[in-house]
Design a protein around this motif. Structure first.
Motif, PDB file in Angstrom:
ATOM      1  N   LEU A  95     -45.495  -4.518 -50.063  1.00 14.08           N
ATOM      2  CA  LEU A  95     -45.581  -4.602 -48.605  1.00 14.08           C
ATOM      3  C   LEU A  95     -47.037  -4.582 -48.123  1.00 14.08           C
ATOM      4  CD1 LEU A  95     -42.632  -2.275 -47.527  1.00 14.08           C
ATOM      5  CD2 LEU A  95     -42.699  -4.785 -47.514  1.00 14.08           C
ATOM      6  N   VAL A  96     -47.920  -3.970 -48.917  1.00 13.90           N
ATOM      7  CA  VAL A  96     -49.346  -3.974 -48.616  1.00 13.90           C
ATOM      8  C   VAL A  96     -50.083  -4.506 -49.834  1.00 13.90           C
ATOM      9  CG1 VAL A  96     -51.378  -2.566 -48.083  1.00 13.90           C
ATOM     10  CG2 VAL A  96     -49.177  -2.013 -47.048  1.00 13.90           C
ATOM     11  N   LYS A  97     -50.985  -5.458 -49.581  1.00 11.73           N
ATOM     12  CA  LYS A  97     -51.795  -6.032 -50.649  1.00 11.73           C
ATOM     13  C   LYS A  97     -53.250  -6.008 -50.218  1.00 11.73           C
ATOM     14  CE  LYS A  97     -48.082  -9.078 -52.106  1.00 11.73           C
ATOM     15  NZ  LYS A  97     -47.634 -10.444 -52.292  1.00 11.73           N
ATOM     16  N   VAL A  98     -54.110  -5.613 -51.148  1.00 12.76           N
ATOM     17  CA  VAL A  98     -55.556  -5.642 -50.940  1.00 12.76           C
ATOM     18  C   VAL A  98     -56.118  -6.575 -51.996  1.00 12.76           C
ATOM     19  CG1 VAL A  98     -57.692  -4.312 -51.055  1.00 12.76           C
ATOM     20  CG2 VAL A  98     -55.682  -3.336 -49.935  1.00 12.76           C
ATOM     21  N   ILE A  99     -56.906  -7.535 -51.557  1.00 14.59           N
ATOM     22  CA  ILE A  99     -57.475  -8.522 -52.463  1.00 14.59           C
ATOM     23  C   ILE A  99     -58.982  -8.330 -52.508  1.00 14.59           C
ATOM     24  CG2 ILE A  99     -57.782 -10.966 -52.960  1.00 14.59           C
ATOM     25  CD1 ILE A  99     -54.824  -9.810 -50.919  1.00 14.59           C
ATOM     26  N   LEU A 100     -59.494  -8.146 -53.735  1.00 19.92           N
ATOM     27  CA  LEU A 100     -60.923  -7.998 -53.993  1.00 19.92           C
ATOM     28  C   LEU A 100     -61.396  -9.162 -54.848  1.00 19.92           C
ATOM     29  CD1 LEU A 100     -61.101  -4.262 -55.196  1.00 19.92           C
ATOM     30  CD2 LEU A 100     -61.407  -5.112 -52.870  1.00 19.92           C
ATOM     31  N   SER A 101     -62.685  -9.467 -54.754  1.00 23.22           N
ATOM     32  CA  SER A 101     -63.258 -10.401 -55.715  1.00 23.22           C
ATOM     33  C   SER A 101     -63.406  -9.655 -57.036  1.00 23.22           C
ATOM     34  CB  SER A 101     -64.630 -10.899 -55.242  1.00 23.22           C
ATOM     35  OG  SER A 101     -65.587  -9.872 -55.371  1.00 23.22           O
ATOM     36  N   GLY A 102     -63.718 -10.367 -58.088  1.00 22.07           N
ATOM     37  CA  GLY A 102     -63.953  -9.727 -59.380  1.00 22.07           C
ATOM     38  C   GLY A 102     -65.142  -8.786 -59.345  1.00 22.07           C
ATOM     39  N   ASN A 103     -66.009  -8.947 -58.339  1.00 25.28           N
ATOM     40  CA  ASN A 103     -67.160  -8.067 -58.151  1.00 25.28           C
ATOM     41  C   ASN A 103     -66.851  -6.921 -57.202  1.00 25.28           C
ATOM     42  OD1 ASN A 103     -68.857  -9.558 -59.793  1.00 25.28           O
ATOM     43  ND2 ASN A 103     -69.426 -10.918 -58.144  1.00 25.28           N
ATOM     44  N   GLN A 104     -65.581  -6.736 -56.898  1.00 21.62           N
ATOM     45  CA  GLN A 104     -65.077  -5.655 -56.044  1.00 21.62           C
ATOM     46  C   GLN A 104     -65.470  -5.821 -54.583  1.00 21.62           C
ATOM     47  OE1 GLN A 104     -66.491  -2.209 -58.162  1.00 21.62           O
ATOM     48  NE2 GLN A 104     -64.752  -2.265 -59.543  1.00 21.62           N
ATOM     49  N   GLU A 105     -65.763  -7.035 -54.175  1.00 20.71           N
ATOM     50  CA  GLU A 105     -66.021  -7.296 -52.758  1.00 20.71           C
ATOM     51  C   GLU A 105     -64.680  -7.465 -52.059  1.00 20.71           C
ATOM     52  OE1 GLU A 105     -67.994 -10.679 -49.879  1.00 20.71           O
ATOM     53  OE2 GLU A 105     -68.485 -10.684 -51.999  1.00 20.71           O
ATOM     54  N   PRO A 106     -64.428  -6.703 -50.987  1.00 20.84           N
ATOM     55  CA  PRO A 106     -63.161  -6.861 -50.267  1.00 20.84           C
ATOM     56  C   PRO A 106     -63.056  -8.258 -49.665  1.00 20.84           C
ATOM     57  CG  PRO A 106     -64.294  -4.849 -49.613  1.00 20.84           C
ATOM     58  CD  PRO A 106     -65.259  -5.633 -50.426  1.00 20.84           C
ATOM     59  N   LEU A 107     -61.913  -8.908 -49.898  1.00 22.74           N
ATOM     60  CA  LEU A 107     -61.702 -10.247 -49.367  1.00 22.74           C
ATOM     61  C   LEU A 107     -60.711 -10.241 -48.212  1.00 22.74           C
ATOM     62  CD1 LEU A 107     -61.578 -12.246 -52.728  1.00 22.74           C
ATOM     63  CD2 LEU A 107     -63.508 -12.004 -51.146  1.00 22.74           C
ATOM     64  N   ARG A 108     -59.591  -9.546 -48.406  1.00 19.22           N
ATOM     65  CA  ARG A 108     -58.596  -9.493 -47.327  1.00 19.22           C
ATOM     66  C   ARG A 108     -57.547  -8.420 -47.625  1.00 19.22           C
ATOM     67  NH1 ARG A 108     -57.716 -13.934 -50.234  1.00 19.22           N
ATOM     68  NH2 ARG A 108     -55.665 -14.215 -51.170  1.00 19.22           N
ATOM     69  N   VAL A 109     -56.813  -8.077 -46.562  1.00 20.24           N
ATOM     70  CA  VAL A 109     -55.690  -7.148 -46.647  1.00 20.24           C
ATOM     71  C   VAL A 109     -54.490  -7.861 -46.050  1.00 20.24           C
ATOM     72  CG1 VAL A 109     -54.756  -4.931 -45.853  1.00 20.24           C
ATOM     73  CG2 VAL A 109     -57.194  -5.120 -46.425  1.00 20.24           C
ATOM     74  N   GLU A 110     -53.370  -7.782 -46.735  1.00 24.27           N
ATOM     75  CA  GLU A 110     -52.129  -8.381 -46.243  1.00 24.27           C
ATOM     76  C   GLU A 110     -51.103  -7.268 -46.041  1.00 24.27           C
ATOM     77  OE1 GLU A 110     -51.067 -11.339 -49.165  1.00 24.27           O
ATOM     78  OE2 GLU A 110     -52.913 -12.466 -48.836  1.00 24.27           O
ATOM     79  N   ILE A 111     -50.523  -7.221 -44.852  1.00 23.51           N
ATOM     80  CA  ILE A 111     -49.537  -6.190 -44.516  1.00 23.51           C
ATOM     81  C   ILE A 111     -48.269  -6.887 -44.038  1.00 23.51           C
ATOM     82  CG2 ILE A 111     -49.028  -4.230 -43.008  1.00 23.51           C
ATOM     83  CD1 ILE A 111     -52.114  -3.806 -42.850  1.00 23.51           C
ATOM     84  N   ALA A 112     -47.158  -6.548 -44.661  1.00 24.97           N
ATOM     85  CA  ALA A 112     -45.873  -7.130 -44.255  1.00 24.97           C
ATOM     86  C   ALA A 112     -45.553  -6.690 -42.830  1.00 24.97           C
ATOM     87  CB  ALA A 112     -44.770  -6.689 -45.218  1.00 24.97           C
TER      88      ALA A 112
END
Length: 114
Positions: A51-68
């Motif tokens: 229901l919640v997803k956090v997407i990081l780059s391989g360098n741990q840079e935050p890219l986006r958050v997805e919330i249902a």
């Protein structure tokens, strides 16, 4: 200094030095390529059964958050807990990915401590 001994380096030592320089160059080239690959990666952490997803780059840079959308009615505390858990999951996955990729890069090079 004895005649013919130079600075104390024998041919064997020069070969060892040359091999060490080659290995260092290989690691440097591999690290640069790995850095580029990590920048392009997307590593997903999740919580609440996705229901919640956090997407990081391989360098741990935050890219986006997805919330249902259905999760928005659960309240700020629940949402905050799930976002935090998803961030931890993404962070763990990204550090595991970096560790594995660095081990791949340095394996077979015979570097001490690696």
């Amino acid at each position: 200094m004895s005649k013919g001994q130079g600075f104390g380096f024998g041919l064997g030592k020069m070969k060892e030095l040359t091999d060490a320089i080659k290995k260092a160059q290989q690691v440097q080239e591999g690290a640069k390529k790995l850095q580029e690959e990590l920048e392009q990666m997307e590593i997903e952490g999740e919580a609440g059964g996705g229901l919640v997803k956090v997407i990081l780059s391989g360098n741990q840079e935050p890219l986006r958050v997805e919330i249902a959308p259905q999760l928005l009615t659960e309240g700020a505390e629940v949402l905050s807990d799930l976002v935090g858990a998803a961030m931890k999951d993404a962070y763990r996955k990204s550090t595991d990915t970096m560790r594995v990729r660095m081990e791949e890069l340095t394996s077979g090079l015979g570097l001490p401590g690696m």
